[in-house]
Design a protein around this motif. Structure first.
Motif, mmCIF file in Angstrom:
data_model
loop_
_atom_site.group_PDB
_atom_site.id
_atom_site.type_symbol
_atom_site.label_atom_id
_atom_site.label_comp_id
_atom_site.label_asym_id
_atom_site.label_seq_id
_atom_site.Cartn_x
_atom_site.Cartn_y
_atom_site.Cartn_z
ATOM 1 N N MET A 189 8.149 -6.029 1.234
ATOM 2 C CA MET A 189 7.074 -6.110 0.238
ATOM 3 C C MET A 189 7.388 -5.320 -1.035
ATOM 4 S SD MET A 189 2.960 -5.468 0.652
ATOM 5 C CE MET A 189 3.096 -3.791 1.260
ATOM 6 N N ASN A 190 7.653 -4.018 -0.909
ATOM 7 C CA ASN A 190 7.903 -3.215 -2.113
ATOM 8 C C ASN A 190 9.146 -3.679 -2.859
ATOM 9 O OD1 ASN A 190 5.654 -1.594 -1.739
ATOM 10 N ND2 ASN A 190 6.774 0.014 -0.663
ATOM 11 N N LEU A 191 10.199 -4.021 -2.116
ATOM 12 C CA LEU A 191 11.436 -4.470 -2.754
ATOM 13 C C LEU A 191 11.239 -5.796 -3.480
ATOM 14 C CD1 LEU A 191 14.423 -4.001 -3.310
ATOM 15 C CD2 LEU A 191 14.945 -5.083 -1.111
ATOM 16 N N ALA A 192 10.487 -6.697 -2.879
ATOM 17 C CA ALA A 192 10.215 -7.983 -3.528
ATOM 18 C C ALA A 192 9.403 -7.791 -4.805
ATOM 19 C CB ALA A 192 9.477 -8.914 -2.567
ATOM 20 N N MET A 193 8.399 -6.934 -4.762
ATOM 21 C CA MET A 193 7.587 -6.684 -5.958
ATOM 22 C C MET A 193 8.412 -6.010 -7.054
ATOM 23 S SD MET A 193 4.594 -7.970 -5.326
ATOM 24 C CE MET A 193 5.517 -9.237 -4.439
ATOM 25 N N TYR A 194 9.304 -5.115 -6.669
ATOM 26 C CA TYR A 194 10.151 -4.408 -7.640
ATOM 27 C C TYR A 194 11.129 -5.352 -8.338
ATOM 28 C CZ TYR A 194 13.817 -1.197 -9.314
ATOM 29 O OH TYR A 194 14.758 -0.536 -10.082
ATOM 30 N N THR A 195 11.635 -6.322 -7.596
ATOM 31 C CA THR A 195 12.654 -7.232 -8.135
ATOM 32 C C THR A 195 12.091 -8.590 -8.527
ATOM 33 O OG1 THR A 195 13.198 -8.022 -5.899
ATOM 34 C CG2 THR A 195 14.452 -6.131 -6.733
ATOM 35 N N ALA A 196 10.772 -8.738 -8.534
ATOM 36 C CA ALA A 196 10.124 -10.020 -8.848
ATOM 37 C C ALA A 196 10.642 -11.137 -7.944
ATOM 38 C CB ALA A 196 10.329 -10.389 -10.320
ATOM 39 N N GLY A 197 10.802 -10.807 -6.667
ATOM 40 C CA GLY A 197 11.228 -11.799 -5.695
ATOM 41 C C GLY A 197 10.062 -12.641 -5.222
ATOM 42 N N THR A 198 10.357 -13.637 -4.404
ATOM 43 C CA THR A 198 9.320 -14.490 -3.814
ATOM 44 C C THR A 198 9.211 -14.181 -2.328
ATOM 45 O OG1 THR A 198 9.709 -16.280 -5.391
ATOM 46 C CG2 THR A 198 8.623 -16.863 -3.325
ATOM 47 N N LEU A 199 7.994 -13.908 -1.865
ATOM 48 C CA LEU A 199 7.749 -13.601 -0.461
ATOM 49 C C LEU A 199 7.284 -14.847 0.286
ATOM 50 C CD1 LEU A 199 5.813 -10.235 -0.857
ATOM 51 C CD2 LEU A 199 8.009 -10.494 0.323
ATOM 52 N N LEU A 200 7.998 -15.204 1.351
ATOM 53 C CA LEU A 200 7.554 -16.258 2.256
ATOM 54 C C LEU A 200 6.846 -15.553 3.410
ATOM 55 C CD1 LEU A 200 10.826 -18.442 2.349
ATOM 56 C CD2 LEU A 200 8.828 -18.715 0.848
ATOM 57 N N LEU A 201 5.525 -15.552 3.378
ATOM 58 C CA LEU A 201 4.742 -14.742 4.309
ATOM 59 C C LEU A 201 4.628 -15.384 5.683
ATOM 60 C CD1 LEU A 201 1.848 -13.649 1.907
ATOM 61 C CD2 LEU A 201 3.915 -12.375 2.520
ATOM 62 N N ILE A 202 5.030 -14.627 6.696
ATOM 63 C CA ILE A 202 4.938 -15.059 8.097
ATOM 64 C C ILE A 202 3.949 -14.127 8.786
ATOM 65 C CG2 ILE A 202 6.209 -15.507 10.222
ATOM 66 C CD1 ILE A 202 7.238 -17.184 7.909
ATOM 67 N N PRO A 203 2.722 -14.591 9.098
ATOM 68 C CA PRO A 203 1.708 -13.695 9.674
ATOM 69 C C PRO A 203 2.009 -13.235 11.098
ATOM 70 C CG PRO A 203 0.888 -15.950 9.573
ATOM 71 C CD PRO A 203 2.188 -15.937 8.839
ATOM 72 N N LYS A 204 2.789 -14.019 11.820
ATOM 73 C CA LYS A 204 3.131 -13.661 13.191
ATOM 74 C C LYS A 204 4.495 -14.253 13.514
ATOM 75 C CE LYS A 204 1.585 -14.344 17.984
ATOM 76 N NZ LYS A 204 0.610 -15.022 18.855
ATOM 77 N N PHE A 205 5.346 -13.455 14.173
ATOM 78 C CA PHE A 205 6.694 -13.941 14.456
ATOM 79 C C PHE A 205 6.651 -15.084 15.469
ATOM 80 C CE2 PHE A 205 10.823 -14.088 16.523
ATOM 81 C CZ PHE A 205 11.669 -14.113 15.420
ATOM 82 N N ASP A 206 7.095 -16.233 15.013
ATOM 83 C CA ASP A 206 7.174 -17.441 15.829
ATOM 84 C C ASP A 206 8.527 -18.057 15.511
ATOM 85 O OD1 ASP A 206 7.171 -20.207 16.507
ATOM 86 O OD2 ASP A 206 4.986 -20.284 16.436
ATOM 87 N N ILE A 207 9.430 -18.071 16.471
ATOM 88 C CA ILE A 207 10.797 -18.470 16.192
ATOM 89 C C ILE A 207 10.888 -19.909 15.681
ATOM 90 C CG2 ILE A 207 11.228 -19.076 18.605
ATOM 91 C CD1 ILE A 207 13.750 -17.780 15.951
ATOM 92 N N ASP A 208 10.055 -20.801 16.194
ATOM 93 C CA ASP A 208 10.091 -22.192 15.705
ATOM 94 C C ASP A 208 9.655 -22.260 14.241
ATOM 95 O OD1 ASP A 208 10.952 -23.431 18.125
ATOM 96 O OD2 ASP A 208 8.945 -23.154 18.941
ATOM 97 N N LEU A 209 8.601 -21.507 13.904
ATOM 98 C CA LEU A 209 8.137 -21.457 12.517
ATOM 99 C C LEU A 209 9.205 -20.829 11.618
ATOM 100 C CD1 LEU A 209 5.984 -21.730 10.297
ATOM 101 C CD2 LEU A 209 5.061 -19.516 11.061
ATOM 102 N N ILE A 210 9.807 -19.754 12.093
ATOM 103 C CA ILE A 210 10.847 -19.065 11.312
ATOM 104 C C ILE A 210 11.975 -20.019 10.958
ATOM 105 C CG2 ILE A 210 12.693 -17.339 11.466
ATOM 106 C CD1 ILE A 210 10.094 -15.963 11.042
#
Length: 567
Positions: free
Chosen positions: A268-289
């Motif tokens: 989170m902090n690194l993405a905000m610092y570098t203007a990156g894009t976050l792909l938010l995964i609310p819960k680890f699900d290997i198929d979704l990942i």
């Protein structure tokens, strides 16, 4: 020896030993990126996208909403959310106001939650509608005055937002909330709040940004006091370490939970610092990942070993394109060599092991991504980070190659433990943090963690480091996961027990496994007991909860003892 920083020899020209770290509010990372890249995509959540302008505006609204509820500088704001837009908005919105964030695991039991709320003195909590039943039970015995309630559907795109309540009901989750006094709906609160900037004056080196509670493996969880400066410094250290990355071009797979300091800093902090894009995964699900990697092409995937283990052992792994992944730093637990090699062969990216702890914001070491690295090592100290190995008893520096306790020093260190002066003095010595981890340094300045100080097994007078035994278990082609602990033994004091999870469809006998270990370990290190299980208890970050395994063994021992007495 340590003062000469032998690791500096392996720093490439792109990386300096020291940097200047700005003294500002941690939330300024988001503010700066919103000004420089207003239309750039800040995040994507289940199909819903937000630009940096939209994210910053929502964050300002949240800060103003808090101000309207009477929250001021120094007040503690607890956040109990999975990775979601609300988790980011409430985090930076609280910081803008000078409040102290208290991150809270959504899986906490009532007892754990009550301890955290009472210890921190949090007066406001941000949480999900489906968690309100638990909150209601603890609120009367806590200092909470306000609860802001949001829902996953609040940031879902149409028609997912309409279908969500039906799915929640099907899963047995209650989304209905009775909004009585002190219970506020997120959407209404932000909808009526101003989007004007609001930010108080802070002293970044002194004022706290975060109270991050440790896992409590050795008693009640302690609140680690992290300042704005320490978190800013560690985020910038991470960016410098990944010197080939580019601002506003990296896509982060946000599978590590933000309520854990590792995910908070390196995602989170690194993405905000570098203007990156976050792909938010609310819960680890290997198929979704795997689907997200295949379709959205993330370039950076910080994670824990269990995440990478899940990837390489997925039965349909070759149906997914993982080639977009360039950088992975593994933390929270030891990274098995076999996992590292297989993951890199699949993705062609770089997976390196790093090291950190909550008390250091959290990262202090990592292997080089594009330069020399050593498998099995946690790598080299980060810029402005000093490290040494000291005697377990005296605390004095010990010779090269010998095993002792790892001590670290740097701008990312905590201020101390919240309201625990003695505990602070026990681990902070003349600016050095005693990590509680057993380590050694080689002649080139690479560090190796042999185990947790408290995990070390003493059997028959011999010191046994579980990680060494676990490495041997991981090398077995039929084993997916393994954990080694010391259990009580009347004769040896402690004895070694191994918990094993086999790969799908595999079979293995205790005799075969014992023979495997005896060929690779000294006799006193070989497990005396093996237990095959379907899975191992883990934290949300994927760290194996050895404490729970030991507790299970203690209960078995007590039950057996009681039965013998009755007999």
């Amino acid at each position: 020896m340590y003062e000469n920083k032998p690791w500096s020899t392996y720093y490439p020209p792109e990386l300096q030993l020291s940097y200047d770290y700005p003294e500002h509010n941690l939330a300024d990372f988001l503010k700066k990126s919103a000004r420089q890249y207003p239309a750039h995509k800040a995040l994507e959540f289940m199909g819903r996208e937000m630009t940096y302008t939209q994210l910053y505006e929502a964050t300002c609204r949240f800060a103003n909403a808090l101000h309207g509820l009477g929250i001021k500088k120094g007040d503690r704001v607890a956040i109990m959310l999975p990775n979601s837009p609300q988790a980011i908005i409430s985090y930076y919105g609280s910081l803008m106001l000078g409040a102290i964030v208290v991150e809270t695991n959504p899986l906490y039991t009532e007892r754990e939650l009550l301890h955290l709320l009472n210890d921190s003195g949090a007066e406001l909590l941000v949480t999900l509608d489906i968690l309100m039943k638990r909150i209601k039970k603890v609120q009367p015995d806590s200092p909470l005055k306000h609860v802001i309630v949001t829902s996953i559907k609040d940031y879902l795109p149409f028609p997912k937002n309409l279908l969500y309540p039906l799915k929640a009901k099907k899963d047995g989750l209650t989304t209905k909330v009775n909004y009585t006094q002190g219970i506020h709906p997120w959407s209404e609160l932000l909808g009526h709040a101003s989007s004007e900037e609001i930010q108080v004056t802070i002293n970044p080196k002194e004022d706290l940004a975060l109270l991050q509670y440790t896992s409590g493996t050795t008693g009640a969880a302690k609140g680690v006091m992290l300042t704005h400066y320490s978190l800013v410094a560690n985020t910038i250290q991470a960016r410098k370490w990944m010197y080939q990355t580019e601002d506003a071009k990296e896509i982060f797979l946000a599978a590590l939970p933000f309520f854990h300091v590792y995910g908070m800093t390196t995602v989170m902090n690194l993405a905000m610092y570098t203007a990156g894009t976050l792909l938010l995964i609310p819960k680890f699900d290997i198929d979704l990942i795997l689907k997200v990697i295949d379709k959205k092409k993330p370039t950076i995937f910080p994670g824990a070993p269990t995440m990478y283990i899940s990837v390489i052992n997925h039965p349909k792994i070759h149906q997914y394109d993982l080639s977009s992944i360039n950088i992975c730093i593994s933390g929270s637990a030891p990274l098995p060599l076999e996992v590292q090699e297989k993951f890199e062969a699949l993705t062609k990216g770089r997976l390196v092991e790093g090291y950190g702890l909550t008390e250091a914001s959290p990262v202090t070491h990592a292997n080089m991504l594009w330069e020399k690295r050593k498998l099995g090592s946690i790598g080299l100290p980060w810029p402005d980070t000093e490290a040494k190995v000291v005697d377990l008893e005296t605390g004095q520096d010990i010779p090269l190659g010998e095993i002792g306790e790892l001590a670290v020093k740097g701008p990312q260190l905590m201020k101390g433990y919240w309201n625990k002066e003695q505990a602070t003095q026990d681990v902070l010595k003349d600016g050095w943090l005693l990590t509680g981890d057993i380590a050694k340094m080689d002649e080139e300045g690479f560090f190796y963690i042999t185990d947790r100080k408290k995990d070390m097994i003493i059997a028959g007078g011999f010191n046994i480091y579980p990680r060494e035994v676990e490495e041997v278990l991981f090398e077995h082609p039929k084993i997916q996961e393994g954990a080694v602990v010391g259990i009580s033994d009347k004769y040896r004091g402690e004895t070694v027990k191994a918990f094993i999870v086999l790969k799908q469809g595999e079979r293995l006998t205790e005799e075969e496994l014992d023979q495997w270990c005896r060929e690779r370990l000294a006799a006193y290190k070989v497990p005396r007991i093996y237990e095959f299980r379907e899975d191992l208890p883990k934290t949300m970050v994927g760290k194996v909860l050895k404490r729970k395994l030991i507790e299970e063994e203690e209960k078995k021992s007590l039950s057996k003892s009681s039965s013998e007495k009755i007999g």
